[in-house]
Design a protein around this motif. Sequence first.
Motif, PDB file in Angstrom:
ATOM      1  N   GLY A 196       0.962  -1.001  -0.081  1.00 12.41           N
ATOM      2  CA  GLY A 196       0.124   0.144   0.062  1.00 12.41           C
ATOM      3  C   GLY A 196       0.894   1.132  -0.044  1.00 12.41           C
ATOM      4  O   GLY A 196       1.854   1.407   0.946  1.00 12.41           O
ATOM      5  N   ASP A 197       0.499   2.248  -0.812  1.00  9.78           N
ATOM      6  CA  ASP A 197       1.404   3.375  -0.888  1.00  9.78           C
ATOM      7  C   ASP A 197       1.057   4.353   0.099  1.00  9.78           C
ATOM      8  O   ASP A 197       1.892   5.312   0.373  1.00  9.78           O
ATOM      9  CB  ASP A 197       1.234   4.065  -2.220  1.00  9.78           C
ATOM     10  N   ARG A 198       0.232   3.743   1.396  1.00 13.45           N
ATOM     11  CA  ARG A 198       0.287   4.816   2.514  1.00 13.45           C
ATOM     12  C   ARG A 198       0.442   4.006   3.717  1.00 13.45           C
ATOM     13  O   ARG A 198      -0.036   4.170   4.880  1.00 13.45           O
ATOM     14  CB  ARG A 198      -1.236   5.479   2.533  1.00 13.45           C
ATOM     15  N   ASP A 199       1.067   2.803   3.487  1.00 14.97           N
ATOM     16  CA  ASP A 199       1.498   1.733   4.594  1.00 14.97           C
ATOM     17  C   ASP A 199       2.756   2.303   5.476  1.00 14.97           C
ATOM     18  O   ASP A 199       3.703   1.713   5.042  1.00 14.97           O
ATOM     19  CB  ASP A 199       1.575   0.458   3.991  1.00 14.97           C
ATOM     20  N   GLN A 200       2.336   3.279   6.195  1.00 21.05           N
ATOM     21  CA  GLN A 200       3.591   3.717   7.162  1.00 21.05           C
ATOM     22  C   GLN A 200       3.864   2.734   8.564  1.00 21.05           C
ATOM     23  O   GLN A 200       2.899   3.027   9.385  1.00 21.05           O
ATOM     24  CB  GLN A 200       3.368   5.163   7.564  1.00 21.05           C
ATOM     25  N   SER A 201       4.549   1.867   8.274  1.00 16.34           N
ATOM     26  CA  SER A 201       4.982   0.941   9.567  1.00 16.34           C
ATOM     27  C   SER A 201       5.336   1.485  10.809  1.00 16.34           C
ATOM     28  O   SER A 201       6.389   2.456  10.565  1.00 16.34           O
ATOM     29  CB  SER A 201       5.703  -0.137   9.075  1.00 16.34           C
ATOM     30  N   ALA A 202       5.088   1.204  11.765  1.00 19.57           N
ATOM     31  CA  ALA A 202       5.708   1.806  13.076  1.00 19.57           C
ATOM     32  C   ALA A 202       6.993   0.956  13.395  1.00 19.57           C
ATOM     33  O   ALA A 202       7.740   1.440  14.460  1.00 19.57           O
ATOM     34  CB  ALA A 202       4.876   1.625  14.172  1.00 19.57           C
ATOM     35  N   PRO A 214       6.279   3.900   3.191  1.00 23.70           N
ATOM     36  CA  PRO A 214       5.695   2.751   2.525  1.00 23.70           C
ATOM     37  C   PRO A 214       6.418   1.931   1.538  1.00 23.70           C
ATOM     38  O   PRO A 214       6.011   0.801   1.328  1.00 23.70           O
ATOM     39  CB  PRO A 214       4.262   3.426   1.981  1.00 23.70           C
ATOM     40  N   ASP A 215       7.498   2.540   0.877  1.00 24.68           N
ATOM     41  CA  ASP A 215       8.426   1.983   0.310  1.00 24.68           C
ATOM     42  C   ASP A 215       9.157   0.502   0.579  1.00 24.68           C
ATOM     43  O   ASP A 215       9.319  -0.524   0.102  1.00 24.68           O
ATOM     44  CB  ASP A 215       9.334   2.394  -0.473  1.00 24.68           C
ATOM     45  N   TRP A 216       8.950   0.525   1.934  1.00 25.13           N
ATOM     46  CA  TRP A 216       9.675  -0.662   2.947  1.00 25.13           C
ATOM     47  C   TRP A 216       8.918  -1.953   2.562  1.00 25.13           C
ATOM     48  O   TRP A 216       9.547  -3.064   2.230  1.00 25.13           O
ATOM     49  CB  TRP A 216       9.347  -0.176   4.338  1.00 25.13           C
ATOM     50  N   SER A 217       7.750  -1.982   2.233  1.00 22.61           N
ATOM     51  CA  SER A 217       6.912  -3.267   1.801  1.00 22.61           C
ATOM     52  C   SER A 217       7.183  -3.644   0.346  1.00 22.61           C
ATOM     53  O   SER A 217       6.891  -4.633   0.276  1.00 22.61           O
ATOM     54  CB  SER A 217       5.486  -3.201   2.054  1.00 22.61           C
ATOM     55  N   THR A 242       0.964  -2.214  -6.300  1.00 23.93           N
ATOM     56  CA  THR A 242       0.768  -1.127  -5.434  1.00 23.93           C
ATOM     57  C   THR A 242      -0.501  -0.610  -5.398  1.00 23.93           C
ATOM     58  O   THR A 242      -1.120  -0.297  -6.405  1.00 23.93           O
ATOM     59  CB  THR A 242       1.950  -0.080  -5.901  1.00 23.93           C
ATOM     60  N   LEU A 243      -1.174  -0.588  -4.327  1.00 23.71           N
ATOM     61  CA  LEU A 243      -2.623  -0.152  -4.020  1.00 23.71           C
ATOM     62  C   LEU A 243      -2.391   1.234  -3.735  1.00 23.71           C
ATOM     63  O   LEU A 243      -1.961   1.696  -2.758  1.00 23.71           O
ATOM     64  CB  LEU A 243      -3.309  -1.126  -3.190  1.00 23.71           C
ATOM     65  N   PHE A 244      -3.249   2.014  -4.398  1.00 19.93           N
ATOM     66  CA  PHE A 244      -3.171   3.657  -4.352  1.00 19.93           C
ATOM     67  C   PHE A 244      -4.019   3.848  -2.822  1.00 19.93           C
ATOM     68  O   PHE A 244      -5.230   3.306  -2.888  1.00 19.93           O
ATOM     69  CB  PHE A 244      -3.750   4.197  -5.347  1.00 19.93           C
ATOM     70  N   GLY A 245      -3.575   4.640  -1.867  1.00 22.56           N
ATOM     71  CA  GLY A 245      -4.359   5.010  -0.797  1.00 22.56           C
ATOM     72  C   GLY A 245      -4.417   3.913   0.214  1.00 22.56           C
ATOM     73  O   GLY A 245      -5.007   3.855   1.280  1.00 22.56           O
ATOM     74  N   LEU A 290      -4.801  -2.791   3.653  1.00 23.43           N
ATOM     75  CA  LEU A 290      -4.957  -3.005   2.349  1.00 23.43           C
ATOM     76  C   LEU A 290      -6.327  -3.085   1.654  1.00 23.43           C
ATOM     77  O   LEU A 290      -6.744  -3.782   0.748  1.00 23.43           O
ATOM     78  CB  LEU A 290      -4.450  -4.180   1.874  1.00 23.43           C
ATOM     79  N   GLY A 291      -7.444  -2.143   2.659  1.00 28.20           N
ATOM     80  CA  GLY A 291      -8.680  -1.786   2.479  1.00 28.20           C
ATOM     81  C   GLY A 291      -9.656  -2.632   2.929  1.00 28.20           C
ATOM     82  O   GLY A 291     -10.816  -2.266   3.027  1.00 28.20           O
TER      83      GLY A 291
END
Length: 310
Positions: A211-217, A223-226, A241-244, A249-250
Amino acid sequence: MTQLGPAVGPAATPIVSVKPLVLPAPGRGADLHVRVSAPTTGGNLPVILLAHGYGSSLDGYGPLADHWAAQGFVVVQPTHLDSRTLGLAPDDPRARRFWRLRVEDMTRVLDHLDELAAAVPGLAERGIDHGRIAAAGHSFGGQTAGILLGLRVLPPAGTGEDLSDPRVSAGVLLATAGTGGDDLTPFAREHFPYLNPDFTHLTAPALVVAGDRDQSALSVRGPDWSADPYLLGPGPKSLLTLFGAEHSLGGIPGYEAAETTDEHPGRVALLRRLTTAYLRSALDPADPAWPTEVAQLAASRDPLGRVESK
């Protein structure tokens, strides 16, 4: 309940799901509980081993497991020891080996596939195809699936040993952790030492979903980490890559799951459609489902994601 829209591709069929099926697991500290879901029709069926995220269980991931089963796959879901349903204490001595014990769970499932199939009414007679087995997983489960495909865990938790299983020929890695070391937060380095993967041996075909907004703690990166399993793993690989999309992942962890922060039925419907198509083609190269779906996504005027491959 979230509505995810109609199934695409071959018509969805009714499914049967049996749980818990219990496999003795000496030395694990608890027997292994498994759920098996399958379509009520069809024979010589391909298999997906589905590894849940940290804390979930065999009851999770209905939006994926139900769909895959309705589309002709046998979906096998073990409950790993980190599941909240088991209530292990945080200081349980097995905790630092959860990553390895998960792989052993999957190996045990593979060793007993026929036994599990026999416990599902009518499935043993229709048969499963031992030559078409895939692994899929979300988050921590993505690492589990990845290990079966060649990912290796480096020190301090692992030794870099090869724990891949030749019975598994393709996979889907959903919102999976990227590289460790300095890319991890101090908290993650201390509490999750197994988040130190080596992707250079991840040679089996795999679809990586990020996900392009998957900001992992757990990571100091974005989000590019994934996307690391795709970027650092040798081909053949594809990246969706899923937008938003955030970490859920929704909304794949479950119907109305509390941890879903980015509920989006359309995004989940796209993910279900593309993962189904990918697995069909990866397990049967003569099946055109994957290139067909990729072309349709590329032609969309308002796409919910993009695919790249190598």
